[in-house]
Enzyme design. Structure first.
Site, PDB file in Angstrom:
ATOM      1  N   ASP A  69       0.882  -1.153   0.000  1.00 41.78           N
ATOM      2  CA  ASP A  69       0.000   0.000   0.000  1.00 41.78           C
ATOM      3  C   ASP A  69       0.921   1.205   0.000  1.00 41.78           C
ATOM      4  O   ASP A  69       1.879   1.272   0.789  1.00 41.78           O
ATOM      5  CB  ASP A  69      -0.927   0.008   1.211  1.00 41.78           C
ATOM      6  CG  ASP A  69      -2.149   0.886   0.962  1.00 41.78           C
ATOM      7  OD1 ASP A  69      -2.818   0.677  -0.060  1.00 41.78           O
ATOM      8  OD2 ASP A  69      -2.436   1.788   1.777  1.00 41.78           O
ATOM      9  N   SER A  70       0.654   2.116  -0.904  1.00 39.68           N
ATOM     10  CA  SER A  70       1.591   3.222  -1.075  1.00 39.68           C
ATOM     11  C   SER A  70       0.857   4.478  -1.484  1.00 39.68           C
ATOM     12  O   SER A  70      -0.307   4.437  -1.903  1.00 39.68           O
ATOM     13  CB  SER A  70       2.654   2.868  -2.124  1.00 39.68           C
ATOM     14  OG  SER A  70       2.044   2.429  -3.328  1.00 39.68           O
TER      15      SER A  70
END
Length: 207
Positions: A69-70
């Site tokens: 997740d970024s």
């Protein structure tokens, strides 16, 4: 030691970037693309959402799973957009709408006040069927920089065209893919994760 795992993402641009990074650092790995259902990402941190995705992929496939997740965090916005980066302009908005909204929000700010960074959290989940009790691990990478005034460059995706990495005079989208792969938040997170991946590979049964 080889390792077979599934990369829990339906974002093909992200998948290709991960495949390049993994192939360079762990060429013996066998990477499967994930074709299962997407879970509801209702976590409030990058780590929580990465774990949600990796757990679902590990459960669905029975493979070791990796998920990231970024997003981008902007200093003056109190670390927003953060986990909302992909839907900053709305759930149906695309990359262009997201970055244009962000640029509009900081349009009056001078360069010293346009600090930002990309963050990436990668979750590793080993299902109990492969390792007694299962196993989870989270790694994080950060890439510091500044928001440009206008998008530049044709490589990359997301906010790459408006992110100028610290020490460079180009945006992430102007970097050749191999150079971005060596510098990015995703590369830094994977570098932190790599020793754990190698340790897990040694623990798993052969074949």
């Amino acid at each position: 030691m080889s390792l077979e795992f599934v990369l829990a993402s339906h974002n093909q641009k992200k998948v290709r970037e991960f495949q390049r990074i993994i192939g360079e650092r762990m060429p013996q790995a066998v990477v499967h693309e994930y074709d299962g259902p997407e879970p509801v990402e209702d976590g409030v941190t990058f780590a929580e959402n990465a774990l949600i995705k990796a757990r679902r992929a590990a459960e669905h496939t029975g493979h070791v799973a990796l998920a990231d997740d970024s997003g981008i965090v902007v200093d003056v916005l109190g670390a927003a957009p953060g986990i909302l980066s992909a839907r900053w302009a709305g759930h149906t908005a695309g990359d262009e709408a997201n970055l244009r909204l962000l640029l509009d929000q900081v349009s009056d700010l001078s360069r010293p006040h346009r600090g930002a960074e990309f963050r990436c959290t990668i979750a590793l989940v080993v299902p109990p069927s492969l390792l007694d009790g299962g196993h989870e691990y989270v790694a994080e990478g950060r890439w510091r920089g500044t928001l440009a005034y206008e998008p530049r460059g044709s490589h990359g995706f997301g906010y790459d065209p408006i992110f100028e990495p610290e020490g460079l005079e180009v945006t992430a989208a102007e970097l050749p893919p191999e150079e971005k792969d060596a510098r990015s938040h995703r590369a830094r997170a994977f570098a932190e994760l790599l020793p754990e991946l190698e340790r897990v590979a040694a623990l798993l049964p052969a074949g």
